[in-house]
Design an enzyme around this catalytic site. Structure first.
Site, PDB file in Angstrom:
ATOM      1  N   SER A  51     -18.415  -9.041  43.177  1.00 18.52           N
ATOM      2  CA  SER A  51     -17.109  -9.031  43.816  1.00 18.52           C
ATOM      3  C   SER A  51     -16.213 -10.110  43.231  1.00 18.52           C
ATOM      4  O   SER A  51     -14.986 -10.086  43.415  1.00 18.52           O
ATOM      5  CB  SER A  51     -17.248  -9.231  45.330  1.00 18.52           C
ATOM      6  OG  SER A  51     -18.102 -10.328  45.619  1.00 18.52           O
ATOM      7  N   ASP A  89     -25.726 -11.323  41.102  1.00 19.07           N
ATOM      8  CA  ASP A  89     -25.609  -9.884  40.900  1.00 19.07           C
ATOM      9  C   ASP A  89     -25.754  -9.506  39.433  1.00 19.07           C
ATOM     10  O   ASP A  89     -25.219 -10.192  38.548  1.00 19.07           O
ATOM     11  CB  ASP A  89     -24.241  -9.399  41.373  1.00 19.07           C
ATOM     12  CG  ASP A  89     -24.286  -8.698  42.713  1.00 19.07           C
ATOM     13  OD1 ASP A  89     -25.364  -8.218  43.107  1.00 19.07           O
ATOM     14  OD2 ASP A  89     -23.234  -8.624  43.373  1.00 19.07           O
ATOM     15  N   GLU A 188     -25.196  -1.903  52.916  1.00 24.67           N
ATOM     16  CA  GLU A 188     -23.739  -2.024  53.030  1.00 24.67           C
ATOM     17  C   GLU A 188     -23.097  -0.732  53.501  1.00 24.67           C
ATOM     18  O   GLU A 188     -23.522   0.364  53.134  1.00 24.67           O
ATOM     19  CB  GLU A 188     -23.127  -2.434  51.680  1.00 24.67           C
ATOM     20  CG  GLU A 188     -21.612  -2.563  51.732  1.00 24.67           C
ATOM     21  CD  GLU A 188     -20.998  -3.165  50.486  1.00 24.67           C
ATOM     22  OE1 GLU A 188     -19.762  -3.285  50.444  1.00 24.67           O
ATOM     23  OE2 GLU A 188     -21.751  -3.505  49.563  1.00 24.67           O
TER      24      GLU A 188
END
Length: 274
Positions: A51, A89, A188
């Site tokens: 993100s 990530d 999520e």
């Protein structure tokens, strides 16, 4: 070279795994040295999420993240933190092709940041990649449900668990991630009852984001949580501060003082002491 601030007192992947069913695991994203330093004592796990491509670099989706970007931000967070389990990530394109590609990318992230684990998105489709990375001694966090790296393929950010077929697929994904050796899994954008059932169904901790309070832990994007998000804030976010207003007010006061020559004042300049 891995950053210097890493210590032996860090929370590790196995520590997180053992938290299944216990005190909820506190997780937040972090992308920078100061943020890592400020959050370190308050959380169990810091996720250097892809993100960052959206939050700090202005990309429309997480697909703007590169391996080099993730490593650079992972190094910064490791320098700033000393206690939290740091997970980095794996960006889109760094692991999907084959287990060998996944291992090479995970090894580079691990070696160059010193992080405690890596995270990748997917379930059944990436189970061989997870197993290969784990076999190399690198802990893996999974990620199922809404997968931001797949939004273009999915046609947008679509909540999962609304149909029986999708619910069955979610359970297959959770089981595959667990069997492949992941120490935990993010769930999520998934219907609350389904996320709750998934948490009870598997033996590794679930980390919810837009999922269920029954998950073994929770995570939010730090910029969403503190009111720094420029665009729309997701429904599942609770804002604990409004730093955009604080920063905008400070900038406005500074601009006014510069224009009126009130700043710099006598205490902000250097003068000869006669």
């Amino acid at each position: 070279m891995a950053p210097e601030r890493s210590t032996d007192s860090r929370i590790g992947a196995e520590d997180i795994r053992r938290r299944k069913g216990g005190v909820p695991i506190v997780c937040l994203t972090a992308y920078t040295y100061p943020t890592g330093r400020m959050l370190d004592s308050h959380v169990d796990l810091l996720l250097v999420g892809d993100s960052v491509a959206m939050v700090l670099h202005g990309h429309a989706t997480t697909l703007g993240a590169s391996l080099e970007m993730m490593i650079a931000h992972g190094q910064a967070v490791m320098r700033g933190s000393a206690r939290a389990c740091v997970v980095v990530d794996m960006p889109a394109g760094s692991y999907e092709t084959s287990p060998a590609q996944a291992v090479a990318s995970a090894r580079r992230i691990s070696d160059e940041t010193g992080c405690q684990a890596v995270k990748l998105e997917g379930g059944v489709d990436v189970s061989s990649q997870i197993a290969a990375i784990v076999a190399e001694g690198i802990p893996v966090m999974g990620h199922i449900g809404l997968q931001p790296q797949s939004v273009e393929k999915d046609g947008g950010y679509k909540i999962k668990g609304r149909t029986q077929d999708n619910i069955r697929a979610l359970f297959r994904d959770a089981e595959a991630v667990e069997k492949a050796g992941a120490f935990s899994v993010v769930i999520e954008g998934t219907m609350e009852t389904v996320a709750s059932e998934l948490t009870r169904h598997i033996s590794i901790p679930t980390i919810g984001i837009g999922a269920s309070g029954d998950c073994d832990g929770q995570i939010l994007v730090i910029d969403d949580m503190i009111g720094m998000t420029v665009d729309r804030v997701p429904k599942f976010v609770k804002q604990y501060a409004d730093l955009r207003s604080v920063i905008a007010d400070a900038a406005a006061r500074y601009a006014a003082e510069v224009r009126s020559r009130a700043f710099p004042g006598p205490s902000h300049v250097f003068k000869d002491e006669a």
